[in-house]
Enzyme design. Structure first.
Site, short mmCIF file in Angstrom:
data_model
loop_
_atom_site.label_atom_id
_atom_site.label_comp_id
_atom_site.label_asym_id
_atom_site.label_seq_id
_atom_site.Cartn_x
_atom_site.Cartn_y
_atom_site.Cartn_z
N ASN A 7 0.87 -1.19 0.00
CA ASN A 7 0.00 0.00 0.00
C ASN A 7 0.90 1.23 0.00
O ASN A 7 1.59 1.49 0.98
CB ASN A 7 -0.89 -0.04 1.25
CG ASN A 7 -1.73 1.22 1.41
OD1 ASN A 7 -1.78 2.06 0.50
ND2 ASN A 7 -2.37 1.37 2.55
N LYS A 9 0.03 4.30 0.02
CA LYS A 9 -0.57 5.47 0.70
C LYS A 9 -0.32 6.70 -0.17
O LYS A 9 -0.28 6.58 -1.39
CB LYS A 9 -0.02 5.60 2.12
CG LYS A 9 -0.17 4.29 2.91
CD LYS A 9 0.05 4.40 4.37
CE LYS A 9 -0.17 3.04 5.02
NZ LYS A 9 -0.01 3.07 6.47
N HIS A 92 -9.52 1.27 5.07
CA HIS A 92 -8.23 1.40 5.76
C HIS A 92 -8.42 2.30 6.98
O HIS A 92 -9.18 3.25 6.94
CB HIS A 92 -7.18 1.99 4.81
CG HIS A 92 -5.80 1.88 5.37
ND1 HIS A 92 -5.33 2.74 6.34
CD2 HIS A 92 -4.80 1.00 5.13
CE1 HIS A 92 -4.09 2.39 6.66
NE2 HIS A 92 -3.75 1.34 5.95
N GLU A 94 -6.76 4.61 8.13
CA GLU A 94 -6.53 6.03 7.88
C GLU A 94 -7.77 6.67 7.26
O GLU A 94 -8.07 7.83 7.52
CB GLU A 94 -5.27 6.20 7.01
CG GLU A 94 -4.01 5.91 7.82
CD GLU A 94 -2.85 5.33 7.04
OE1 GLU A 94 -2.83 5.44 5.80
OE2 GLU A 94 -1.96 4.73 7.68
N GLU A 164 -5.28 -5.14 10.40
CA GLU A 164 -4.23 -4.16 10.65
C GLU A 164 -4.51 -3.44 11.96
O GLU A 164 -5.28 -2.46 11.98
CB GLU A 164 -4.17 -3.13 9.52
CG GLU A 164 -3.93 -3.69 8.15
CD GLU A 164 -3.35 -2.65 7.19
OE1 GLU A 164 -2.21 -2.84 6.77
OE2 GLU A 164 -4.03 -1.65 6.90
N GLY A 170 2.63 1.94 10.92
CA GLY A 170 3.58 3.04 10.81
C GLY A 170 4.33 3.35 12.10
O GLY A 170 4.98 4.39 12.22
N SER A 210 3.54 -2.36 10.33
CA SER A 210 4.99 -2.44 10.56
C SER A 210 5.62 -3.76 10.14
O SER A 210 6.54 -4.25 10.80
CB SER A 210 5.32 -2.12 12.03
OG SER A 210 4.97 -0.78 12.31
P1 13P Z 1 3.10 0.15 7.65
O1 13P Z 1 3.58 -1.11 7.02
O2 13P Z 1 3.83 1.37 7.17
O3 13P Z 1 2.99 0.04 9.13
O4 13P Z 1 1.58 0.35 7.11
C1 13P Z 1 0.68 -0.69 7.17
C2 13P Z 1 -0.53 -0.30 6.43
O5 13P Z 1 -1.29 0.56 6.86
C3 13P Z 1 -0.80 -0.96 5.15
O6 13P Z 1 -2.08 -0.69 4.69
#
Ligand code: 13P
Length: 247
Positions: A7, A9, A92, A94, A164, A170, A210
């Site tokens: 992803n 982002k 997601h 976010e 997740e 992150g 992560s």
């Molecule tokens: P990270 O791997 O940067 O923690 O992000 C995970 C994520 O949100 C994938 O959709």
């Protein structure tokens, strides 16, 4: 077979992503596992050209609830299909937390995406507060029941669930394999409860949060885990490819 999803982002530009895709395509030429990347909308048309003939699936990170019309700034499932997108992430954390996306909206988006022939990666996961309050199971149950409301069991073949935990995204602090095993078993139980034992067993479940080159293999080898959804560590094509190759 394992599922390795990236992803992006809100990272990179179309100019940057060309070299990235060339590296990824070269490195995954004979790959037997499923490799996929969810890119920003602006990258999709170019990415489709670069991924032509490769094994890498192309996805978006979101999709509109509505089919078409006066929804300024939205991108519809038809538009994504039209440029050759295979799947979309939906829900997601976010999107849920920063843009107040509700379970009701997630449910509408899943139905729209499936109706238009897009596969869905449904993202779920609890906050640190929920975890510390010991309410992970009830939280995930409510989230999954609302997100999957009205969907038929045979539609699950086009849905992947990405677990997740928000506290692991992150932060550099992934869940432990023990936590992942336990929570993914809970996710499968919830799906079994909503649909059937078979559905709980067969649903594809990824872990995200992560994931990096150091923990990748142990996470992928954890019981119940079909694959990973990778954020930060997918942005470097060589790093992402070597994780895939390490399987
Ligand atoms: P990270 O791997 O940067 O923690 O992000 C995970 C994520 O949100 C994938 O959709």
């Amino acid at each position: 077979m394992k599922y390795i999803y990236g992803n992006f982002k809100m990272n990179s530009t179309v100019s940057d992503v060309k070299a990235y895709l060339m590296t990824l395509v070269t490195n995954t030429r004979d790959e037997k596992n499923e490799v996929a990347i969810a890119l920003p909308y602006t990258h999709l048309t170019t990415a489709k050209e670069y991924l032509e003939g490769s094994v890498v699936k192309l996805g978006s990170q979101n999709v509109a609830e509505e089919e078409k019309g006066a929804f300024t700034g939205e991108i519809s499932a038809d538009m994504l299909k039209d440029v050759g997108v295979d799947f979309t992430l939906i829900g997601h954390s976010e999107r849920r937390n920063i843009y107040n996306e509700s379970d009701k909206s997630v449910n509408k988006k899943i139905k729209m995406a499936l109706a238009k022939g897009l596969e869905v990666v449904l993202c779920i996961g609890e906050s640190l507060q929920t975890k510390e309050a010991g309410k992970v199971e009830s939280f995930l149950k409510k989230q999954l029941e609302e997100d999957l409301k009205g969907l038929y069991e045979n539609e699950l073949k086009s849905i992947i669930i990405a677990y997740e935990p928000i506290w692991a995204i992150g932060t550099g602090k992934s869940a432990t394999t023990k936590e992942i095993e336990k929570t993914i078993a809970i996710v499968r139980d919830i799906v079994a409860h909503i649909y059937s034992e078979k559905a709980g067993k067969e649903i594809v479940v990824l872990y995200g949060g992560s994931v990096n080159p150091d923990n990748f293999k142990s996470i992928l080898n954890t019981k119940g885990v079909n694959g990973a959804l990778i954020g930060g560590a997918c942005l470097d094509a060589n790093k992402f490819s070597s994780m895939i190759k390490s399987l």
